[in-house]
Design an enzyme around this catalytic site. Sequence first.
Site, PDB file in Angstrom:
ATOM      1  N   HIS A  16       1.130  -1.038  -0.042  1.00 37.74           N
ATOM      2  CA  HIS A  16      -0.239   0.134   0.624  1.00 37.74           C
ATOM      3  C   HIS A  16       1.361   1.141   0.155  1.00 37.74           C
ATOM      4  CE1 HIS A  16      -3.553  -2.010   0.036  1.00 37.74           C
ATOM      5  NE2 HIS A  16      -3.138  -2.836   1.102  1.00 37.74           N
ATOM      6  N   THR A  17       2.306   0.875  -1.041  1.00 36.33           N
ATOM      7  CA  THR A  17       2.902   2.406  -0.984  1.00 36.33           C
ATOM      8  C   THR A  17       2.909   2.653  -2.716  1.00 36.33           C
ATOM      9  OG1 THR A  17       4.735   0.827  -1.354  1.00 36.33           O
ATOM     10  CG2 THR A  17       4.286   1.844   1.407  1.00 36.33           C
ATOM     11  N   GLY A 101      -3.221 -13.085  -3.417  1.00 34.84           N
ATOM     12  CA  GLY A 101      -2.263 -12.354  -3.554  1.00 34.84           C
ATOM     13  C   GLY A 101      -0.746 -12.659  -4.079  1.00 34.84           C
ATOM     14  N   LEU A 102      -0.631 -13.127  -4.672  1.00 39.14           N
ATOM     15  CA  LEU A 102       0.447 -13.768  -6.110  1.00 39.14           C
ATOM     16  C   LEU A 102       0.223 -12.632  -7.147  1.00 39.14           C
ATOM     17  CD1 LEU A 102       1.533 -17.420  -4.621  1.00 39.14           C
ATOM     18  CD2 LEU A 102       2.083 -14.929  -3.490  1.00 39.14           C
ATOM     19  N   SER A 104      -1.702 -12.677 -10.094  1.00 37.06           N
ATOM     20  CA  SER A 104      -2.241 -13.489 -10.995  1.00 37.06           C
ATOM     21  C   SER A 104      -3.667 -12.589 -12.016  1.00 37.06           C
ATOM     22  CB  SER A 104      -3.425 -14.927 -10.791  1.00 37.06           C
ATOM     23  OG  SER A 104      -4.341 -14.356 -10.143  1.00 37.06           O
ATOM     24  N   SER A 105      -3.538 -11.931 -11.598  1.00 36.47           N
ATOM     25  CA  SER A 105      -4.362 -10.342 -12.517  1.00 36.47           C
ATOM     26  C   SER A 105      -3.333 -10.193 -13.827  1.00 36.47           C
ATOM     27  CB  SER A 105      -5.296  -9.665 -12.359  1.00 36.47           C
ATOM     28  OG  SER A 105      -4.500  -8.835 -11.202  1.00 36.47           O
ATOM     29  N   GLU A 133      -6.051  -2.572 -15.954  1.00 38.29           N
ATOM     30  CA  GLU A 133      -6.935  -3.254 -14.951  1.00 38.29           C
ATOM     31  C   GLU A 133      -7.585  -1.942 -14.071  1.00 38.29           C
ATOM     32  OE1 GLU A 133      -4.836  -5.693 -12.698  1.00 38.29           O
ATOM     33  OE2 GLU A 133      -5.654  -5.712 -10.792  1.00 38.29           O
ATOM     34  N   ASP A 145       2.526  -4.507  -9.274  1.00 36.02           N
ATOM     35  CA  ASP A 145       2.120  -6.011  -9.766  1.00 36.02           C
ATOM     36  C   ASP A 145       3.336  -6.334 -11.440  1.00 36.02           C
ATOM     37  OD1 ASP A 145       0.945  -6.211  -6.724  1.00 36.02           O
ATOM     38  OD2 ASP A 145      -0.973  -6.419  -7.378  1.00 36.02           O
ATOM     39  N   TYR A 194      -9.887  -1.413  -0.902  1.00 35.97           N
ATOM     40  CA  TYR A 194      -9.004  -1.276  -1.484  1.00 35.97           C
ATOM     41  C   TYR A 194      -8.795   0.703  -2.083  1.00 35.97           C
ATOM     42  CZ  TYR A 194      -4.684  -1.249  -4.668  1.00 35.97           C
ATOM     43  OH  TYR A 194      -2.928  -0.889  -5.053  1.00 35.97           O
TER      44      TYR A 194
HETATM   45  C1  GLA Z   1      -2.089  -4.981  -5.095  1.00 35.17           C
HETATM   46  C2  GLA Z   1      -2.743  -3.827  -6.593  1.00 35.17           C
HETATM   47  C3  GLA Z   1      -0.877  -3.251  -5.877  1.00 35.17           C
HETATM   48  C4  GLA Z   1      -0.915  -2.698  -5.004  1.00 35.17           C
HETATM   49  C5  GLA Z   1      -1.028  -3.895  -3.831  1.00 35.17           C
HETATM   50  C6  GLA Z   1      -0.812  -3.312  -2.150  1.00 35.17           C
HETATM   51  O1  GLA Z   1      -1.733  -5.537  -5.118  1.00 35.17           O
HETATM   52  O2  GLA Z   1      -2.429  -4.159  -6.878  1.00 35.17           O
HETATM   53  O3  GLA Z   1      -0.278  -2.375  -6.908  1.00 35.17           O
HETATM   54  O4  GLA Z   1      -1.154  -1.597  -4.102  1.00 35.17           O
HETATM   55  O5  GLA Z   1      -2.341  -4.497  -3.908  1.00 35.17           O
HETATM   56  O6  GLA Z   1       0.601  -3.022  -1.469  1.00 35.17           O
END
Ligand code: GLA
Length: 332
Positions: A16-17, A101-102, A104-105, A133, A145, A194
């Site tokens: 979240h940075t 949280g890996l 995939s999108s 996205e 990502d 988010y």
């Molecule tokens: C998701 C978002 C990223 C990032 C993380 C949190 O994965 O796609 O851009 O903000 O959350 O760090």
Amino acid sequence: MRTAFAPGRVNLIGDHTDYTGGYVLPMAIDLGITVSVEMGGDRVVLKSGNERDVLDLPIRLSDARTTGDGWARYVAGVVAEIRPVTGATGTVISTLPSGVGLASSAALEVAVALALGYAGTPPDLAVACQRAEQRYAGVPCGIMDQLASTSGVAGHALLIDCSSNEVKPIPFPEGCEVVAIPSGERRSLWNSAYAERRSACERAAFYLGPLRAAALVDVATLTDPVLLRRARHVVTENRRVLDFATFFRHGKLVEAGQLMYESHASLRDDFEVSTPALDALVERLRATRGVFGARLTGAGFGGCVVALARPGVLSEGWRLKPSDGARVLEHT
Ligand code: GLA
């Protein structure tokens, strides 16, 4: 025939940075998505590996947002962004678990764009996929990502400055490995939370200026306690990312791991994106000999914990290798 592979990512520290122009430290991993297509026609037709899902879109989409849900949205977003000259027919095969949280999108977006012939630089590819996205899947995501997926370097973690998208590869030290362990909770309904977190950071930046340059004494002047906590997370997390990079580079794994625990506490208490299952998993890992550090990774609200541990100490989850970024594997 063109075959492209794009990796997922695991984030070692810095969550979240990215959407505040801060620092992150992910690595591309050895799990990912492969898309193989024959070019031709004026539609994009993709079958998933299990052949249960077939997606069929015109290449000139008038509104990509109307194209179904799930993975179709991401593909439609990429098609609308990169506007391929011809259609394509092919398959999508994934070794990457989704919803944990890996990323995939992001891997899907990047692999589809490369398979459809996108020929820009890795950072441009990442930005095109991020836009896909944001615009079409409705997630106001940052760049981490997609950039980790396009710009990975084998044997290295990536220190990314999200204000310039500069990527600095940091060599992996000896004596550690990275393991992602699922909390058992799939991320669900995380989109709206988010977006809410992102807008809180924007409000804090309205008072303080860019959060990457803000000092903690200034953060303390915010009168809204929620904004104060959100901004405090971002400011302290940026510092932790830079310190982690220094420790990691010098093989100081205990110190680096300690920052991962501090990052988790900040995401739990100040940013409020953890869950009881993620917290319990981090505490269990903290009590395990040979684990240097652990924290939730990615957006939170479920998904995985990432652990840095001595090789062979953890037998659960996915052992992940720092890997190269997305590439075309075959073009005939
Ligand atoms: C998701 C978002 C990223 C990032 C993380 C949190 O994965 O796609 O851009 O903000 O959350 O760090």
